[in-house]
Design an enzyme around this catalytic site. Structure first.
Site, PDB file in Angstrom:
ATOM      1  N   TYR A 162       0.806  -1.219   0.000  1.00 11.53           N
ATOM      2  CA  TYR A 162       0.000   0.000   0.000  1.00 11.53           C
ATOM      3  C   TYR A 162       0.840   1.270   0.000  1.00 11.53           C
ATOM      4  O   TYR A 162       0.307   2.372   0.004  1.00 11.53           O
ATOM      5  CB  TYR A 162      -0.959   0.009   1.198  1.00 11.53           C
ATOM      6  CG  TYR A 162      -2.090  -0.979   1.066  1.00 11.53           C
ATOM      7  CD1 TYR A 162      -1.870  -2.221   0.483  1.00 11.53           C
ATOM      8  CD2 TYR A 162      -3.360  -0.689   1.516  1.00 11.53           C
ATOM      9  CE1 TYR A 162      -2.885  -3.145   0.361  1.00 11.53           C
ATOM     10  CE2 TYR A 162      -4.391  -1.608   1.400  1.00 11.53           C
ATOM     11  CZ  TYR A 162      -4.132  -2.831   0.824  1.00 11.53           C
ATOM     12  OH  TYR A 162      -5.143  -3.744   0.707  1.00 11.53           O
ATOM     13  N   LYS A 207       2.162 -14.395   5.340  1.00 13.24           N
ATOM     14  CA  LYS A 207       2.385 -15.290   4.199  1.00 13.24           C
ATOM     15  C   LYS A 207       3.887 -15.569   4.110  1.00 13.24           C
ATOM     16  O   LYS A 207       4.507 -15.489   3.038  1.00 13.24           O
ATOM     17  CB  LYS A 207       1.837 -14.625   2.924  1.00 13.24           C
ATOM     18  CG  LYS A 207       1.685 -15.557   1.751  1.00 13.24           C
ATOM     19  CD  LYS A 207       0.552 -16.542   1.896  1.00 13.24           C
ATOM     20  CE  LYS A 207       0.541 -17.533   0.753  1.00 13.24           C
ATOM     21  NZ  LYS A 207      -0.348 -18.671   0.976  1.00 13.24           N
ATOM     22  N   ASP A 220      -3.751 -17.469   4.809  1.00 12.39           N
ATOM     23  CA  ASP A 220      -4.880 -18.117   4.132  1.00 12.39           C
ATOM     24  C   ASP A 220      -5.591 -19.075   5.080  1.00 12.39           C
ATOM     25  O   ASP A 220      -6.816 -19.159   5.103  1.00 12.39           O
ATOM     26  CB  ASP A 220      -4.468 -18.804   2.816  1.00 12.39           C
ATOM     27  CG  ASP A 220      -3.092 -19.427   2.860  1.00 12.39           C
ATOM     28  OD1 ASP A 220      -2.226 -18.900   3.574  1.00 12.39           O
ATOM     29  OD2 ASP A 220      -2.874 -20.441   2.187  1.00 12.39           O
ATOM     30  N   ASP A 237      -6.257  -5.761   5.620  1.00 13.81           N
ATOM     31  CA  ASP A 237      -7.362  -5.124   4.907  1.00 13.81           C
ATOM     32  C   ASP A 237      -8.432  -6.175   4.590  1.00 13.81           C
ATOM     33  O   ASP A 237      -9.629  -5.974   4.824  1.00 13.81           O
ATOM     34  CB  ASP A 237      -6.797  -4.522   3.604  1.00 13.81           C
ATOM     35  CG  ASP A 237      -7.778  -3.590   2.933  1.00 13.81           C
ATOM     36  OD1 ASP A 237      -8.842  -3.315   3.521  1.00 13.81           O
ATOM     37  OD2 ASP A 237      -7.482  -3.132   1.810  1.00 13.81           O
TER      38      ASP A 237
END
Ligand code: NAI
Length: 490
Positions: free
Chosen positions: A133, A180, A213, A237
């Site tokens: 971002y 991740k 995930d 987010d």
């Protein structure tokens, strides 16, 4: 920032766009009736400011007001399409370095969802200023776009410490770092490693790591198992919206954005142009943000009074706005607000959490720089544009490197090794990362300027034949590679 008896805390209020002024007026009215020790300083931001030609949507006076007060409550701001420039929301977050986005997710009484009765009560702590971002994007060729994912050690450390600080302030028992790291070992991995470094300082809190995930999956399967989740910007987010959906949706979700010097509280929903000006808006989200603000300034009792009045109003289901009431039974913002005011002083069956003051540590600038004991330059990646096949490109680059201090170690396309040939079925685009390793790694000394002449020599030779976009130096810090290998490289 705590409110002593009688003293009022000044807070900048941004009524914003669309339904913003309506939900702000409702919130201010309820807080006034509850005796909140707050003095509002109303300021402009959003659509009207963009229309006056501002590129950021936030005038200087508004920035000055927030800087002076250190506190703001904000209604939704429209991001204009077709005029103006940036998102005013993002401007505010970045200007004040509001790095911790706190999103409580708690089952609310009276709001029926498929999860009702499961006791969902968690907080998602999202890093708010780094990661993809940062918006550092470049077209590499006409067909290949690149976005830099920047994560920093202090950025990871301060958000993880914020998560533990919040857990302690709210008497929470578990902090999960969600990343991740299995794929992005240096960026997301940094967040995971920082979690492992900080966790032992908080032995009373159960600490863990979860792959993002799986976290999304577990949030749907067993959301009541989570307490505090801390994660990077983009992960946060997505999962914070997912989590809000478990307890009734974005329309009732509050959030705070905390930095070392300022804090901003807001509703998560947008300006709802479809119902703006009609007196139909539900002020629950902004009111819940105001409850977070009250706790932030140490006004715990008023916060509990307002929260309980909201809970009992929702639980009894009388005079709810149209988005919450059964079809055809909704009332307007004023009637809902009046009902909450009537309920001030009553208590629901939903307990108030124990809260303690929670303040972020103030970070010195440049805590980032930690010089390794040794630093070596071991090679460079040259990113170039060509429509040659990998083998032909490899052959030409080997010839270019032949009498240089480098050898071509491999070529990758979108992160997949394509030269030397692997037999894989990679779809090739016109953008290749070509890795040249120094035949003899160069120790980088105090000036760190060693190796520049060699790099210039090679890049000039490459540039004579190919269009290159950028170069990455490959370094080794304390004997450890400071770069990753492409997929498929042996
Ligand atoms: P939205 O949240 O404004 O509206 C989505 C739907 O939810 C609409 O049907 C709306 O009527 C309803 N809704 C939202 N809040 C409500 C409330 N308090 N009471 C009753 N119903 C409510 O999302 P949308 O339409 O995507 O965005 C509209 C504008 O808001 C855009 O300009 C967008 O940029 C801005 N926006 C600003 C945000 C912020 O300031 N933090 C966040 C999201 C959008």
């Amino acid at each position: 920032m705590s409110a002593s008896a009688g003293a009022k805390t000044k807070v900048t209020a941004l009524p914003g766009d669309g339904i913003g002024p309506e939900v702000m007026a409702a919130t201010m009215k309820i807080l006034a009736e509850a005796g909140a020790p707050i003095e509002w300083e109303v300021a402009e931001a959003g659509a009207e400011v963009f229309k006056k030609g501002s590129v950021t949507g936030v005038p200087r006076e508004t920035l000055d007001s927030i800087a002076a007060n250190g506190l703001a409550i904000k209604s939704p701001l429209e991001t204009p399409v077709g005029y103006g420039g940036k998102s005013a929301n993002v401007t505010l977050r970045k200007y004040f370095e509001l790095y911790a986005n706190i999103r409580p997710v708690r089952e609310l009484p009276g709001i029926q969802t498929p999860y009702t009765g499961r006791g969902i009560d968690m907080v998602i702590v999202r890093e708010n200023v780094e990661d993809v971002y940062a918006g550092i994007e470049h077209m590499q060729t006409t067909t290949v776009a690149q976005c830099l994912k920047l994560m920093t050690a202090p950025g990871c450390e301060r958000i993880i410490r914020a998560a533990y600080g919040l857990a302690q302030a709210e008497g929470r028992k578990q902090v999960m770092v969600a990343t991740k790291a299995n794929i992005m070992k240096l960026t997301e991995g940094m967040m995971k490693r920082m979690g492992e470094k900080v966790a032992p300082e908080f032995p009373d809190i159960k600490s863990g790591h979860i792959i993002i995930d799986n976290c999304a999956h577990q949030l749907v399967i067993k959301p009541e198992a989570f307490d505090v989740i801390v994660t990077s910007n983009m992960n946060g987010d997505i999962i914070s919206d997912l989590a809000a959906g478990l307890v009734g949706g974005l329309g009732i979700a509050p959030s705070s954005n905390l930095g070392d010097h300022a804090a901003m509280f807001e509703a998560v929903h947008g300006s709802a142009p479809d119902i703006a000006g009609k007196g139909l808006a539900n002020p629950t989200a902004l009111l819940s943000a105001a409850i977070m603000l009250l706790r932030h300034i140490g006004s715990f009792e008023v916060a509990a009074t307002v929260e309980q009045a909201l809970f009992i109003t929702l639980a009894e289901g009388k005079n709810l706005t149209g988005d919450l009431a059964p079809r055809g039974h909704g009332v307007g913002t004023d009637a809902f607000t009046g009902q909450i005011i009537d309920n001030l002083g009553r208590f629901s069956t939903m307990p108030t959490r124990e809260y303690k003051p929670f303040e972020l540590k103030t970070w010195p600038e440049l805590t980032a720089h930690m010089e390794p004991d040794t630093r070596e330059l071991v090679g460079i990646d040259v990113f170039l544009e060509t429509d040659l096949r990998a083998e032909e490109l490899g052959r030409q680059l080997q010839a270019i490197a032949q009498d240089s201090p480098f050898t071509l170690s491999g070529i990758s396309n979108r992160g997949v090794s394509v030269f030397p040939p692997t037999g894989g079925q990679t779809f090739l685009v016109d953008h290749f990362a070509c890795r040249f390793m120094f035949k003899h790694p160069i120790p980088l000394l105090a000036s760190k300027s060693e190796g520049q002449a060699e790099i210039s020599y090679l890049v000039q030779r490459i540039g004579a034949k190919f269009t290159w976009m950028h170069i990455e130096k490959l370094q080794r810090f304390d004997g450890k590679d400071a770069f990753e290998r492409p997929q498929g490289e042996g």
